[in-house]
Design a protein around this motif. Sequence first.
Motif, PDB file in Angstrom:
ATOM      1  N   ALA A  16      50.357 -28.683  37.179  1.00 33.23           N
ATOM      2  CA  ALA A  16      50.056 -29.797  35.993  1.00 33.23           C
ATOM      3  C   ALA A  16      50.856 -31.017  36.595  1.00 33.23           C
ATOM      4  CB  ALA A  16      50.236 -29.409  34.653  1.00 33.23           C
ATOM      5  N   PHE A  17      51.891 -30.959  37.138  1.00 33.87           N
ATOM      6  CA  PHE A  17      52.803 -31.905  37.461  1.00 33.87           C
ATOM      7  C   PHE A  17      52.487 -32.458  38.842  1.00 33.87           C
ATOM      8  CE2 PHE A  17      56.406 -33.254  40.054  1.00 33.87           C
ATOM      9  CZ  PHE A  17      56.620 -34.515  39.323  1.00 33.87           C
ATOM     10  N   ALA A  18      52.216 -31.512  39.673  1.00 31.07           N
ATOM     11  CA  ALA A  18      51.900 -32.054  40.890  1.00 31.07           C
ATOM     12  C   ALA A  18      50.445 -32.466  41.564  1.00 31.07           C
ATOM     13  CB  ALA A  18      52.495 -31.130  41.966  1.00 31.07           C
ATOM     14  N   GLY A  19      49.717 -31.530  40.955  1.00 33.82           N
ATOM     15  CA  GLY A  19      48.317 -31.930  41.319  1.00 33.82           C
ATOM     16  C   GLY A  19      47.293 -32.123  39.920  1.00 33.82           C
ATOM     17  N   GLY A  20      48.031 -32.306  38.837  1.00 37.64           N
ATOM     18  CA  GLY A  20      47.354 -32.725  37.503  1.00 37.64           C
ATOM     19  C   GLY A  20      46.349 -33.951  37.822  1.00 37.64           C
ATOM     20  N   PRO A  21      46.725 -34.988  38.232  1.00 38.50           N
ATOM     21  CA  PRO A  21      45.927 -36.229  38.477  1.00 38.50           C
ATOM     22  C   PRO A  21      44.638 -36.114  39.200  1.00 38.50           C
ATOM     23  CG  PRO A  21      48.205 -37.053  38.714  1.00 38.50           C
ATOM     24  CD  PRO A  21      48.090 -35.499  38.910  1.00 38.50           C
ATOM     25  N   VAL A  22      44.517 -34.898  39.669  1.00 38.37           N
ATOM     26  CA  VAL A  22      43.055 -34.394  40.349  1.00 38.37           C
ATOM     27  C   VAL A  22      42.681 -32.999  39.736  1.00 38.37           C
ATOM     28  CG1 VAL A  22      43.553 -35.433  42.623  1.00 38.37           C
ATOM     29  CG2 VAL A  22      44.375 -33.201  42.396  1.00 38.37           C
ATOM     30  N   GLY A  23      43.215 -32.745  38.887  1.00 39.93           N
ATOM     31  CA  GLY A  23      42.602 -31.540  37.775  1.00 39.93           C
ATOM     32  C   GLY A  23      43.122 -30.139  38.426  1.00 39.93           C
ATOM     33  N   LEU A  24      43.885 -29.999  39.293  1.00 41.92           N
ATOM     34  CA  LEU A  24      44.291 -28.779  39.812  1.00 41.92           C
ATOM     35  C   LEU A  24      44.879 -27.783  38.683  1.00 41.92           C
ATOM     36  CD1 LEU A  24      46.260 -29.428  43.200  1.00 41.92           C
ATOM     37  CD2 LEU A  24      43.922 -28.899  42.934  1.00 41.92           C
ATOM     38  N   HIS A  25      45.430 -28.181  37.578  1.00 41.58           N
ATOM     39  CA  HIS A  25      45.817 -27.209  36.627  1.00 41.58           C
ATOM     40  C   HIS A  25      44.729 -26.672  35.943  1.00 41.58           C
ATOM     41  CE1 HIS A  25      45.887 -31.093  34.662  1.00 41.58           C
ATOM     42  NE2 HIS A  25      46.079 -30.386  33.550  1.00 41.58           N
ATOM     43  N   ARG A  26      43.816 -27.434  35.711  1.00 42.27           N
ATOM     44  CA  ARG A  26      42.743 -27.146  34.903  1.00 42.27           C
ATOM     45  C   ARG A  26      41.757 -26.160  35.694  1.00 42.27           C
ATOM     46  NH1 ARG A  26      42.359 -28.821  29.745  1.00 42.27           N
ATOM     47  NH2 ARG A  26      40.130 -28.156  29.856  1.00 42.27           N
ATOM     48  N   PHE A  27      41.722 -26.307  37.034  1.00 45.48           N
ATOM     49  CA  PHE A  27      40.841 -25.347  37.768  1.00 45.48           C
ATOM     50  C   PHE A  27      41.663 -24.136  37.740  1.00 45.48           C
ATOM     51  CE2 PHE A  27      39.119 -29.593  40.008  1.00 45.48           C
ATOM     52  CZ  PHE A  27      38.280 -29.486  39.284  1.00 45.48           C
ATOM     53  N   TYR A  28      42.842 -23.982  37.944  1.00 44.11           N
ATOM     54  CA  TYR A  28      43.328 -22.771  37.953  1.00 44.11           C
ATOM     55  C   TYR A  28      43.574 -21.995  36.654  1.00 44.11           C
ATOM     56  CZ  TYR A  28      47.470 -19.680  37.588  1.00 44.11           C
ATOM     57  OH  TYR A  28      48.491 -18.560  37.933  1.00 44.11           O
ATOM     58  N   LEU A  29      43.588 -22.699  35.558  1.00 47.00           N
ATOM     59  CA  LEU A  29      43.567 -21.899  34.340  1.00 47.00           C
ATOM     60  C   LEU A  29      42.298 -21.962  33.927  1.00 47.00           C
ATOM     61  CD1 LEU A  29      46.474 -23.902  32.398  1.00 47.00           C
ATOM     62  CD2 LEU A  29      46.489 -21.570  33.421  1.00 47.00           C
ATOM     63  N   HIS A  30      41.247 -22.705  33.892  1.00 51.34           N
ATOM     64  CA  HIS A  30      39.833 -22.750  33.192  1.00 51.34           C
ATOM     65  C   HIS A  30      38.769 -22.414  34.511  1.00 51.34           C
ATOM     66  CE1 HIS A  30      41.703 -23.854  29.806  1.00 51.34           C
ATOM     67  NE2 HIS A  30      42.379 -24.645  30.342  1.00 51.34           N
ATOM     68  N   GLY A  31      39.173 -22.396  35.716  1.00 51.13           N
ATOM     69  CA  GLY A  31      37.710 -22.194  36.671  1.00 51.13           C
ATOM     70  C   GLY A  31      37.370 -23.681  37.053  1.00 51.13           C
ATOM     71  N   LEU A  32      36.503 -23.553  38.010  1.00 54.48           N
ATOM     72  CA  LEU A  32      35.999 -24.579  38.628  1.00 54.48           C
ATOM     73  C   LEU A  32      34.720 -25.291  37.968  1.00 54.48           C
ATOM     74  CD1 LEU A  32      35.472 -23.479  42.251  1.00 54.48           C
ATOM     75  CD2 LEU A  32      37.289 -25.219  41.322  1.00 54.48           C
ATOM     76  N   ALA A  33      34.314 -24.572  36.658  1.00 54.11           N
ATOM     77  CA  ALA A  33      33.317 -25.144  35.686  1.00 54.11           C
ATOM     78  C   ALA A  33      33.962 -26.040  34.731  1.00 54.11           C
ATOM     79  CB  ALA A  33      32.484 -24.000  35.172  1.00 54.11           C
TER      80      ALA A  33
END
Length: 153
Positions: A16-33
Amino acid sequence: MIEPPMKNKTLAAWLAFAGGPVGLHRFYLHGLADMPGWLLPIPTALGLYGIERVQQFGLDDPYSWVLIPLLGFTVAGCALRAILYALMSPQAWNARFNPQAAPDAAPGRTGWGTIGASVVSLLVGASVLMASIAFSVQRYFEYQIEEARKISQ
């Protein structure tokens, strides 16, 4: 039946800190959808475009003082999300992201890496937020003064 992988709180906070602006934490927790994960790069890209406009046209470009804070607010919001992840109790983390695990399972525990993510997110997020607000307000008042000067002449 294959169980989904366990979601680690420390990794999510750093993403969320390092890759949050491109959504990495969202993809990690909720998947690519995850739709918010796909929408996060939009204000990031617009803010980067604002920085590019400043480099091309200078600080007087009116679009840049609208676009640059989008990047700052996105970075600050992702830093806040990292802090919120880091501060979640193991029971709340595992109940939300690892429902198949025990309430005190290891992926939800707070370690020094989690604390480090929280501290770095607080320092960088607060700095970026204050800089974004200061930049926006300064540009707005400079614009207002310039318009008032035009009217008075």
